[in-house]
Design a protein around this motif. Structure first.
Motif, PDB file in Angstrom:
ATOM      1  N   LYS A  31       0.859  -1.180   0.000  1.00 58.84           N
ATOM      2  CA  LYS A  31       0.000   0.000   0.000  1.00 58.84           C
ATOM      3  C   LYS A  31       0.897   1.232   0.000  1.00 58.84           C
ATOM      4  CE  LYS A  31      -3.733  -2.147   2.524  1.00 58.84           C
ATOM      5  NZ  LYS A  31      -4.594  -2.127   3.694  1.00 58.84           N
ATOM      6  N   ARG A  33       0.767   5.491  -0.065  1.00 53.78           N
ATOM      7  CA  ARG A  33      -0.026   6.714   0.072  1.00 53.78           C
ATOM      8  C   ARG A  33       0.932   7.886  -0.117  1.00 53.78           C
ATOM      9  NH1 ARG A  33      -2.721   7.687   5.633  1.00 53.78           N
ATOM     10  NH2 ARG A  33      -0.648   8.474   6.032  1.00 53.78           N
ATOM     11  N   ASN A  34       0.581   8.808  -1.012  1.00 55.05           N
ATOM     12  CA  ASN A  34       1.477   9.915  -1.351  1.00 55.05           C
ATOM     13  C   ASN A  34       1.422  11.069  -0.365  1.00 55.05           C
ATOM     14  OD1 ASN A  34       2.536   8.709  -3.634  1.00 55.05           O
ATOM     15  ND2 ASN A  34       0.807   9.353  -4.864  1.00 55.05           N
ATOM     16  N   LYS A  38      -3.814  13.168  -0.456  1.00 53.66           N
ATOM     17  CA  LYS A  38      -3.769  12.517  -1.768  1.00 53.66           C
ATOM     18  C   LYS A  38      -4.091  11.040  -1.627  1.00 53.66           C
ATOM     19  CE  LYS A  38      -0.271  15.634  -3.543  1.00 53.66           C
ATOM     20  NZ  LYS A  38       1.058  15.745  -4.106  1.00 53.66           N
ATOM     21  N   ARG A  39      -4.734  10.527  -2.651  1.00 46.98           N
ATOM     22  CA  ARG A  39      -5.038   9.097  -2.663  1.00 46.98           C
ATOM     23  C   ARG A  39      -3.809   8.308  -3.089  1.00 46.98           C
ATOM     24  NH1 ARG A  39     -10.616   7.184  -4.872  1.00 46.98           N
ATOM     25  NH2 ARG A  39      -9.484   5.324  -4.334  1.00 46.98           N
ATOM     26  N   GLY A  40      -3.684   7.156  -2.564  1.00 47.34           N
ATOM     27  CA  GLY A  40      -2.607   6.270  -2.949  1.00 47.34           C
ATOM     28  C   GLY A  40      -3.167   5.077  -3.698  1.00 47.34           C
ATOM     29  N   SER A  42      -2.954   0.505  -3.839  1.00 51.16           N
ATOM     30  CA  SER A  42      -2.501  -0.724  -3.188  1.00 51.16           C
ATOM     31  C   SER A  42      -2.702  -1.883  -4.150  1.00 51.16           C
ATOM     32  CB  SER A  42      -3.258  -0.960  -1.890  1.00 51.16           C
ATOM     33  OG  SER A  42      -4.616  -1.184  -2.155  1.00 51.16           O
ATOM     34  N   GLU A 109       6.897   5.689   7.120  1.00 49.93           N
ATOM     35  CA  GLU A 109       6.255   6.976   6.850  1.00 49.93           C
ATOM     36  C   GLU A 109       7.317   8.059   6.847  1.00 49.93           C
ATOM     37  OE1 GLU A 109       2.484   9.680   8.316  1.00 49.93           O
ATOM     38  OE2 GLU A 109       2.896   7.760   9.267  1.00 49.93           O
ATOM     39  N   ARG A 114       4.058  10.871   3.136  1.00 51.72           N
ATOM     40  CA  ARG A 114       4.229   9.689   2.287  1.00 51.72           C
ATOM     41  C   ARG A 114       4.359   8.461   3.157  1.00 51.72           C
ATOM     42  NH1 ARG A 114       8.576  11.692  -2.121  1.00 51.72           N
ATOM     43  NH2 ARG A 114       7.167  13.011  -3.305  1.00 51.72           N
TER      44      ARG A 114
END
Length: 123
Positions: A31, A33-34, A38-40, A42, A109, A114
């Motif tokens: 997974k 996530r940016n 923002k959506r990431g 997976s 993280e 991010r």
């Protein structure tokens, strides 16, 4: 002269390792996530443990064939690949014997939001 083999030994010799469990999977989930807003994305990759047995058998066959060529034989003599392949096969057998279990869970993280999470588990 060889001794007569039992039916179970003949089947195991013919098909490699056979488990009486249903399909055992090594599941790798990633997974990404940016940032917090923002959506990431997976994805998960299922790897049947049966493939590990097939890959080690194929590698052993290919390396045995490669030993026929002098240049490849010199390269193969530097690395103990024929000791590593049986160890990988035994590792796959042990994974088949264990039940569902989480093998690894890495969560990283960075400042700025991010985040990357990698999970590896047996199902």
């Amino acid at each position: 002269m060889s001794t007569p083999a039992t039916e179970k030994e003949k089947v195991l010799r013919r098909s490699g390792f056979m488990s009486n469990r249903p399909a055992v999977l090594l599941w790798v989930s990633v997974k990404i996530r940016n940032g917090p807003d923002k959506r990431g994305f997976s994805f998960g990759v299922p790897v049947p443990l049966f493939l590990l047995f097939q890959w080690t058998d194929m590698a052993e066959d290919a390396l045995t064939l490669a030993r026929l060529f002098p240049g490849a034989r010199r390269s193969l003599d530097r690395v103990p690949v024929f000791d590593i392949l049986p160890a990988l096969r035994r590792f796959a057998e042990e994974l088949c014997r264990t039940g569902p279990e989480e093998l690894a869970d890495v969560d990283v993280e960075e400042p700025g939001g991010r985040r990357v999470r990698v999970r590896c588990f047996l199902r």
